[in-house]
Design a protein around this motif. Structure first.
Motif, short mmCIF file in Angstrom:
data_model
loop_
_atom_site.label_atom_id
_atom_site.label_comp_id
_atom_site.label_asym_id
_atom_site.label_seq_id
_atom_site.Cartn_x
_atom_site.Cartn_y
_atom_site.Cartn_z
N LEU A 78 5.09 10.89 1.05
CA LEU A 78 4.44 9.58 1.12
C LEU A 78 3.53 9.48 2.35
CD1 LEU A 78 7.40 7.27 0.05
CD2 LEU A 78 5.40 7.90 -1.29
N ALA A 82 -0.62 2.64 0.53
CA ALA A 82 -1.36 3.25 -0.59
C ALA A 82 -0.79 2.85 -1.94
CB ALA A 82 -1.34 4.77 -0.44
N LEU A 98 10.37 -0.63 -13.12
CA LEU A 98 10.88 0.71 -12.84
C LEU A 98 12.13 0.73 -11.93
CD1 LEU A 98 10.28 3.64 -13.57
CD2 LEU A 98 8.78 3.78 -11.59
N LYS A 122 5.83 11.26 -20.95
CA LYS A 122 4.51 10.86 -20.44
C LYS A 122 3.88 12.00 -19.66
CE LYS A 122 5.08 5.87 -20.07
NZ LYS A 122 4.22 5.45 -21.15
N TYR A 123 4.71 12.71 -18.90
CA TYR A 123 4.19 13.83 -18.10
C TYR A 123 3.63 14.94 -18.99
CZ TYR A 123 6.25 12.01 -13.77
OH TYR A 123 6.55 11.24 -12.68
N HIS A 156 10.57 4.42 7.64
CA HIS A 156 11.19 5.32 6.65
C HIS A 156 12.65 5.56 6.98
CE1 HIS A 156 7.12 7.17 5.22
NE2 HIS A 156 7.36 5.98 4.70
N HIS A 197 1.24 3.28 -4.10
CA HIS A 197 2.17 4.22 -4.72
C HIS A 197 2.76 3.70 -6.04
CE1 HIS A 197 1.62 6.92 -1.53
NE2 HIS A 197 2.46 6.40 -0.66
N GLU A 247 0.33 11.26 1.74
CA GLU A 247 -0.54 10.58 0.78
C GLU A 247 -1.27 9.42 1.45
OE1 GLU A 247 -1.15 11.14 -2.50
OE2 GLU A 247 0.08 12.95 -2.61
N LEU A 253 14.62 6.64 3.84
CA LEU A 253 13.73 7.65 3.24
C LEU A 253 13.65 8.92 4.08
CD1 LEU A 253 10.71 5.44 2.10
CD2 LEU A 253 12.32 6.64 0.63
N PRO A 269 10.91 12.60 0.35
CA PRO A 269 9.99 11.51 -0.02
C PRO A 269 9.12 11.05 1.15
CG PRO A 269 12.30 10.78 -0.08
CD PRO A 269 12.31 12.26 0.07
N ARG A 282 18.52 2.35 -1.32
CA ARG A 282 17.07 2.19 -1.53
C ARG A 282 16.78 1.44 -2.82
NH1 ARG A 282 16.17 8.07 0.12
NH2 ARG A 282 16.24 8.49 -2.10
N LEU A 305 9.65 9.20 -18.94
CA LEU A 305 8.70 9.73 -17.95
C LEU A 305 8.35 11.18 -18.29
CD1 LEU A 305 9.60 8.60 -14.31
CD2 LEU A 305 7.52 8.19 -15.60
N ILE A 352 15.58 2.60 -12.91
CA ILE A 352 16.14 3.68 -12.08
C ILE A 352 17.59 3.35 -11.70
CG2 ILE A 352 16.00 4.77 -9.80
CD1 ILE A 352 12.93 4.62 -10.08
N LYS A 411 2.90 16.04 -9.57
CA LYS A 411 3.59 14.75 -9.56
C LYS A 411 4.40 14.52 -8.29
CE LYS A 411 2.25 13.78 -13.76
NZ LYS A 411 1.25 12.75 -13.97
N PHE A 471 3.99 -0.06 0.12
CA PHE A 471 3.28 0.95 0.90
C PHE A 471 1.80 0.61 1.02
CE2 PHE A 471 6.81 3.05 -1.30
CZ PHE A 471 7.50 3.61 -0.23
N VAL A 508 7.85 8.55 -4.82
CA VAL A 508 7.92 7.11 -5.08
C VAL A 508 9.21 6.78 -5.82
CG1 VAL A 508 6.85 5.19 -6.32
CG2 VAL A 508 5.42 6.80 -5.07
N LEU A 509 9.52 7.62 -6.83
CA LEU A 509 10.76 7.38 -7.58
C LEU A 509 11.96 7.44 -6.66
CD1 LEU A 509 10.05 9.54 -10.77
CD2 LEU A 509 10.17 7.06 -10.65
N GLN A 510 11.95 8.41 -5.74
CA GLN A 510 13.07 8.51 -4.80
C GLN A 510 13.12 7.29 -3.89
OE1 GLN A 510 12.27 12.51 -3.26
NE2 GLN A 510 14.16 13.18 -4.24
N LYS A 549 3.78 13.03 -5.53
CA LYS A 549 3.75 11.67 -5.01
C LYS A 549 4.66 10.77 -5.85
CE LYS A 549 0.90 8.27 -5.83
NZ LYS A 549 -0.35 7.59 -6.14
N GLU A 550 4.59 10.96 -7.18
CA GLU A 550 5.40 10.11 -8.06
C GLU A 550 6.88 10.37 -7.85
OE1 GLU A 550 4.24 9.82 -12.08
OE2 GLU A 550 2.15 9.39 -11.59
N LEU A 564 2.96 4.16 -10.28
CA LEU A 564 2.90 5.29 -11.21
C LEU A 564 1.71 5.06 -12.16
CD1 LEU A 564 5.65 5.87 -9.97
CD2 LEU A 564 6.43 6.58 -12.23
N ASP A 609 0.58 6.45 -14.75
CA ASP A 609 0.70 6.57 -16.21
C ASP A 609 1.34 5.34 -16.86
OD1 ASP A 609 -0.39 9.11 -16.15
OD2 ASP A 609 1.56 10.03 -15.72
N ARG A 638 -7.27 14.68 -16.14
CA ARG A 638 -7.27 14.99 -14.72
C ARG A 638 -6.30 16.12 -14.36
NH1 ARG A 638 -2.92 11.56 -13.13
NH2 ARG A 638 -2.72 9.87 -14.62
#
Lengths: 215, 461
Positions: free
Chosen positions: B458, A84, A99, B9-10, A49, A86, B461, A54, B454, A74, B6, A103, B346, A82, B352-354, B348-349, A88, A90, B16
């Protein structure tokens, strides 16, 4: 050298003051793969990290292409995979892959994402919501996502740690194939000595020090 | 822009995250209800005020020019007492307007006393006429008399008596006809127009009678024969039901015989001004003409008969707007709870975005956009509800009336029908205030989201 870290020190204050990384130095060249191994709790993920921007560190210096590490790297210079996944939940597989480009506000075509998914063997699942994909498929989407902005270095933290042996083998093969074909540097954190052996170098983290174990 | 997509969507409810979905729903509902309430109230009250002002200015005028004490002390006002050409009688402003010049003839009239004011370089009335050049205006007079109407119905003869407030008919008033009820007879020198409340007393078109007043010099009762030519809607004016519209000839007759004052300080003569001119513009014209000390210029909301009611009404409306604003603020604060839940959901998301390169500003933008979206959605919903309510305001009024067991809104004050159109001012207020407040409320959780580390998230998680 793409990445050059010198004398990195990281101390945790909670639950009690402890030095996790002590004068850790590391250099990675373009196209080189480096595995970092060690026992659980030695700070492998923390080091990953830190190298990936990070997590802040207390002392030392990290240069990327000769420039001090900056969190904005980054999105452009690094790619992350990762344990897990990670992703998204949705978003679809394709949207997840694209993505990083969105970004970074880079103009990116759908075809670019589809091409990356094709490389990981998932072009047919492009519009699937990732929550419907299996673990192995998700990690392959994560791998495609990590390559989206054409990064110089891939950081992988136990990429096959959550997968069954068959899927683990498949994802690992894919990871090494892509790193080789795309000429990316790879910093891999793993417990798996067999996987570590596939890297050019293996470093062992022990008692806060990083030691080269296998050439 | 990935932040906005996003955010959208949120905000879509998911199985859930039932708690977040429920709070989102409550937030949108509460804000919509407040928007609805504020819009309906402000639209109705603004419409009522507009109707009042419309009727009031149709009866009088948006601007009124009345003489000051300086005018009554001036040479040109007082000279009539000493001039044979003026019949030694003080003239009204209307009379002075049509008789230019100085009526005093030093060789014929009696000598002026030593304390008599010096002759001004400008005749105040003629100066005012020049200052108003190009505008639509007319002189007015107000008087008082006892109205006696002879009502002959089915062989019975009765007299209706009422002390009345007489206002000269301003035929140049462009909106005067809008006040008149249908079937008004042609106006003549002896015709009068009565407030519509006289219809309830059995007065009919063509009824005759007289206006009675006592002449000051003779102390004798004078009678002016009159005929009812029509009825008008006086609006909310405090003296509306006693205000009889008469030809200027009648008020001048009464003025020449008796000094008139009004109980509430309303000037008894002056000019009404209509058209596209503001009070400051008119004041500037009078100042330029050098006659501003002789005249007081007032806008309709300064008129004595309307001032207090309008001021109170506006003050009540402002108070409700403030209360509405505070309630809106409280409702928008729901967005904070909703988004804090969303941020927790959110985490975790966000991490992840960061990790994928998102800056703190992008993360803040996602949750700010969530707040803004809730605000915009609620505003649209509340506005739609308000529109539907206003379109069916009569049904709402009848329900309210039946609940109270009496008329909820007295037609005498509020008109036969409550206003049923959205007020542009109220719409602007909610269209700006609600999204801005929601956006501001969204900033609190947005800042919280940017503080997430982040790596910590992470790792957990």
């Amino acid at each position: 050298m793409i990445l050059h870290a010198t004398n990195i020190k990281k101390t945790f204050l909670h639950p009690k003051k402890s030095v996790l990384l002590n004068d850790v130095s590391l250099s990675v060249a373009a196209g080189e793969s480096v595995a970092i191994t060690g026992r659980s709790g030695e700070g492998k993920t923390t080091l990953l990290h830190i190298l990936g921007g990070l997590e802040p560190f207390d002392e030392g210096q990290i240069l990327v292409h000769g420039k001090p590490l900056h969190p904005e790297m980054r999105g452009t210079k690094f790619g992350f995979v990762f344990q897990a996944f990670h992703l998204l939940e949705d978003l679809s597989a394709l949207d997840n892959v694209l993505l990083p480009a969105k970004i970074a506000r880079r103009p990116v075509s759908k075809e670019h994402g589809l091409k990356l998914l094709e490389k990981v063997g998932l072009s047919e699942r492009a519009n699937f919501p990732v929550k419907l994909l299996s673990g192995g498929e998700r990690q392959r989407v994560a791998l495609a996502r990590a390559l989206c902005n054409n990064p110089d270095i891939l950081f992988a933290d136990e990429p096959s740690g959550n997968l069954d042996p068959e899927n683990a083998m498949s994802v690992n093969n894919l990871l090494f194939d892509l790193v080789a074909s795309e000429k990316k540097a790879l910093i891999l954190v793993t417990h798996d000595t067999t996987l570590a052996a596939r890297c050019h170098r293996t470093l062992m983290l022990s008692n806060g020090k990083l030691v080269e174990s296998i050439s | 822009m990935f932040e906005l997509s996003l955010a959208l969507k949120y905000l879509i409810p998911k199985k859930r995250s039932v708690a977040t979905a429920l709070i989102s729903l409550v937030s949108v509902t509460v804000i919509s209800l407040v928007v609805w309430l504020v819009l309906v109230f402000l639209s109705v009250t603004s419409g009522i005020e507009k109707n009042w002002v419309s009727k009031f200015t149709a009866l009088q005028a948006p601007l009124r020019i009345s003489p000051t004490d300086e005018y009554y002390r001036s040479y040109y006002y007082q000279i009539d007492h000493f001039a044979a050409a003026s019949n030694y009688t003080v003239k009204t402003i209307g009379e002075k307007a049509v008789s230019p010049g100085d009526p005093y003839a030093p060789d014929k009239d009696i000598e002026l006393p030593a304390f008599f004011p010096k002759k001004e370089s400008i005749n105040p009335v003629q100066g005012a006429l020049r200052a108003m050049d190009g505008l639509c205006f007319q002189d007015f007079e107000i008087g008082g008399a006892l109205l006696k109407l002879h009502l002959q119905r089915e062989g019975r003869s009765t007299w209706l008596s009422q002390m009345s407030f007489l206002l000269s008919i301003a035929d140049k008033n462009p909106r005067f006809s809008t006040l008149l009820l249908p079937n008004t007879l042609p106006l003549a020198d002896d015709t009068i127009l009565l407030p519509k409340s006289y219809l309830d007393s059995g007065v009919a078109l063509g009824d005759t009678g007289f206006l009675s007043y006592t002449s000051a010099p003779s102390s004798q009762e004078q009678r002016i024969p009159i005929r009812v030519a029509g009825f008008y809607d006086p609006g909310f004016m405090s003296m509306g039901n006693r205000c009889v519209l008469v030809p200027a000839k009648i008020t001048r007759m009464i003025h020449s015989a008796v000094q008139t004052t009004s109980p509430d300080g309303t000037p008894v003569n002056g000019f009404f001004v209509w058209g596209n001119v503001s009070k400051p513009e008119l004041v500037a014209r009078f100042e330029k003409a050098g006659i501003s000390k002789y005249w007081k210029i007032a806008s309709y909301d300064e008129y004595e008969s309307a001032r207090d009611l309008l001021a109170q009404f506006r003050s009540d409306r402002l108070l409700f707007t403030l209360v509405g604003g505070i309630v809106l603020l409280v409702a928008c604060c729901n967005v904070i709870s909703m988004l804090i839940l969303l941020v927790n959901d959110k985490k975790k998301e966000i991490a992840v975005l960061q990790a994928l390169g998102a800056k703190k500003s992008s993360v803040a933008l996602i949750f700010g956009a969530c707040g803004l979206t809730v605000g915009v959605l609620s505003t649209m919903l509340g506005t739609l509800l308000a529109y539907v309510t206003l379109r069916n305001i009569d049904t709402v009024v009848s329900v309210l009336s039946s609940l109270q067991g009496r008329t909820a809104f007295n037609p005498m004050f509020f008109g036969q029908q409550l206003p049923h159109t959205l007020s542009p001012d109220a719409l602007t207020f909610v269209l700006i205030a609600t999204p801005v407040l929601s956006l501001l409320a969204g900033l609190v959780p947005a800042l919280r989201a940017t503080r997430l580390q982040p790596a910590t998230v992470l790792r957990s998680e």
